[in-house]
Design a protein around this motif. Structure first.
Motif, PDB file in Angstrom:
ATOM      1  N   GLU A  82       0.836  -1.201   0.000  1.00 45.84           N
ATOM      2  CA  GLU A  82       0.000   0.000   0.000  1.00 45.84           C
ATOM      3  C   GLU A  82       0.875   1.258   0.000  1.00 45.84           C
ATOM      4  O   GLU A  82       0.544   2.253  -0.645  1.00 45.84           O
ATOM      5  N   LYS A  83       2.015   1.189   0.677  1.00 45.08           N
ATOM      6  CA  LYS A  83       2.954   2.320   0.669  1.00 45.08           C
ATOM      7  C   LYS A  83       3.539   2.502  -0.738  1.00 45.08           C
ATOM      8  O   LYS A  83       3.687   3.627  -1.207  1.00 45.08           O
ATOM      9  N   VAL A  84       3.840   1.396  -1.410  1.00 37.64           N
ATOM     10  CA  VAL A  84       4.353   1.475  -2.780  1.00 37.64           C
ATOM     11  C   VAL A  84       3.310   2.140  -3.681  1.00 37.64           C
ATOM     12  O   VAL A  84       3.638   3.050  -4.459  1.00 37.64           O
ATOM     13  N   PHE A  85       2.066   1.706  -3.579  1.00 39.56           N
ATOM     14  CA  PHE A  85       1.005   2.332  -4.376  1.00 39.56           C
ATOM     15  C   PHE A  85       0.988   3.844  -4.122  1.00 39.56           C
ATOM     16  O   PHE A  85       0.888   4.636  -5.054  1.00 39.56           O
ATOM     17  N   SER A  86       1.093   4.218  -2.868  1.00 37.37           N
ATOM     18  CA  SER A  86       1.094   5.635  -2.505  1.00 37.37           C
ATOM     19  C   SER A  86       2.297   6.367  -3.103  1.00 37.37           C
ATOM     20  O   SER A  86       2.153   7.474  -3.643  1.00 37.37           O
ATOM     21  N   LEU A  87       3.464   5.753  -3.026  1.00 42.08           N
ATOM     22  CA  LEU A  87       4.674   6.389  -3.552  1.00 42.08           C
ATOM     23  C   LEU A  87       4.605   6.629  -5.061  1.00 42.08           C
ATOM     24  O   LEU A  87       5.151   7.612  -5.557  1.00 42.08           O
ATOM     25  N   ILE A  88       3.953   5.717  -5.773  1.00 42.20           N
ATOM     26  CA  ILE A  88       3.854   5.897  -7.232  1.00 42.20           C
ATOM     27  C   ILE A  88       2.536   6.586  -7.614  1.00 42.20           C
ATOM     28  O   ILE A  88       2.227   6.727  -8.799  1.00 42.20           O
ATOM     29  N   GLU A  89       1.791   6.990  -6.591  1.00 43.63           N
ATOM     30  CA  GLU A  89       0.548   7.743  -6.778  1.00 43.63           C
ATOM     31  C   GLU A  89      -0.469   6.992  -7.621  1.00 43.63           C
ATOM     32  O   GLU A  89      -1.057   7.520  -8.564  1.00 43.63           O
ATOM     33  N   VAL A  90      -0.671   5.733  -7.255  1.00 42.19           N
ATOM     34  CA  VAL A  90      -1.663   4.875  -7.903  1.00 42.19           C
ATOM     35  C   VAL A  90      -2.544   4.296  -6.801  1.00 42.19           C
ATOM     36  O   VAL A  90      -2.051   3.913  -5.735  1.00 42.19           O
ATOM     37  N   LYS A  91      -3.833   4.243  -7.044  1.00 38.02           N
ATOM     38  CA  LYS A  91      -4.765   3.694  -6.073  1.00 38.02           C
ATOM     39  C   LYS A  91      -4.446   2.213  -5.821  1.00 38.02           C
ATOM     40  O   LYS A  91      -4.208   1.452  -6.767  1.00 38.02           O
ATOM     41  N   ALA A  92      -4.450   1.818  -4.559  1.00 35.31           N
ATOM     42  CA  ALA A  92      -4.174   0.426  -4.185  1.00 35.31           C
ATOM     43  C   ALA A  92      -5.376  -0.445  -4.536  1.00 35.31           C
ATOM     44  O   ALA A  92      -6.383  -0.445  -3.827  1.00 35.31           O
ATOM     45  N   VAL A  93      -5.260  -1.131  -5.648  1.00 38.14           N
ATOM     46  CA  VAL A  93      -6.302  -2.082  -6.058  1.00 38.14           C
ATOM     47  C   VAL A  93      -5.622  -3.394  -6.420  1.00 38.14           C
ATOM     48  O   VAL A  93      -4.459  -3.429  -6.799  1.00 38.14           O
ATOM     49  N   SER A  94      -6.388  -4.454  -6.295  1.00 38.64           N
ATOM     50  CA  SER A  94      -5.817  -5.758  -6.611  1.00 38.64           C
ATOM     51  C   SER A  94      -6.384  -6.286  -7.921  1.00 38.64           C
ATOM     52  O   SER A  94      -7.450  -5.875  -8.362  1.00 38.64           O
ATOM     53  N   LYS A  95      -5.602  -7.168  -8.504  1.00 43.33           N
ATOM     54  CA  LYS A  95      -5.999  -7.877  -9.722  1.00 43.33           C
ATOM     55  C   LYS A  95      -5.796  -9.350  -9.407  1.00 43.33           C
ATOM     56  O   LYS A  95      -4.730  -9.750  -8.928  1.00 43.33           O
ATOM     57  N   LYS A  96      -6.806 -10.141  -9.653  1.00 45.10           N
ATOM     58  CA  LYS A  96      -6.742 -11.557  -9.302  1.00 45.10           C
ATOM     59  C   LYS A  96      -5.459 -12.195  -9.827  1.00 45.10           C
ATOM     60  O   LYS A  96      -5.135 -12.102 -11.010  1.00 45.10           O
TER      61      LYS A  96
END
Length: 189
Positions: A82-96
């Motif tokens: 979740e921190k990585v998502f934040s650092l790259i400014e992308v919403k934390a979502v999952s893909k199966k």
């Protein structure tokens, strides 16, 4: 006398940040990186449901302890993702993650088909190590992508997780070799 342009550090930093983000967004590697990030995010979340089932089915205290410890690490891995998502400014979502879904299904089948005791514990270790190897491969790749994309904070986060996954794999090997595999080999069919 040479005239210098009056630029404030804030405006320069802001434009550098937006240029960097624009460059990252247009990169095919960045697109693959984000896709793989969503994939492992799903996988780690799925493991928070699968590992407790392994713990419940394990009879070895050492195996139970190793799995319980790794469950806590898995929760931390999710926080790091979740921190990585934040650092790259992308919403934390999952893909199966089809691979992890298959590994978890295989683990379930092993637990259902093996007799309780050392045999099942050996099967749980086998399934758990397959999961660890998948995670080691994924985090190693993501760390390398982050390095290529010049994301040093992300590299550090993935390096920490990668080391924890490797340590979990070694711990499972130690538990297996200390007694479980020998006991399972001695059990009558």
């Amino acid at each position: 006398m040479e005239k210098t342009k009056n630029t404030s550090p804030k405006s320069t930093q802001g434009s550098e940040k937006s240029n960097k983000k624009a460059a990252m967004k247009s990169s095919q590697l960045m697109e693959l990186f984000e896709d793989e990030l969503k994939d492992i995010y799903w996988a780690e979340n799925a493991l928070t449901k699968a590992i407790p089932k392994m713990i419940k089915n394990a009879t070895s205290k050492e195996l139970n302890k190793a799995l319980t410890s790794h469950l806590e690490e898995t929760k931390e891995h999710i926080t790091r993702l979740e921190k990585v998502f934040s650092l790259i400014e992308v919403k934390a979502v999952s893909k199966k993650c089809e691979a992890m879904e298959g590994l978890i299904k295989e683990a379930t089948e092993i637990m259902e088909s093996c007799e309780e005791g050392s045999m099942r514990d050996a099967g749980i270790i086998s399934a758990a190590q397959k999961v660890e190897h998948y995670e080691i491969a994924t985090y190693g790749t993501l760390r390398q992508f982050a390095e290529t994309l010049k994301l040093p904070k992300v590299v550090d986060l993935f390096e920490k997780t990668l080391q924890e996954e490797k340590e979990a794999d070694l711990k499972l090997s130690d538990v297996a070799m200390a007694a479980i595999n020998v006991e399972a080999a001695e059990e009558a069919i």
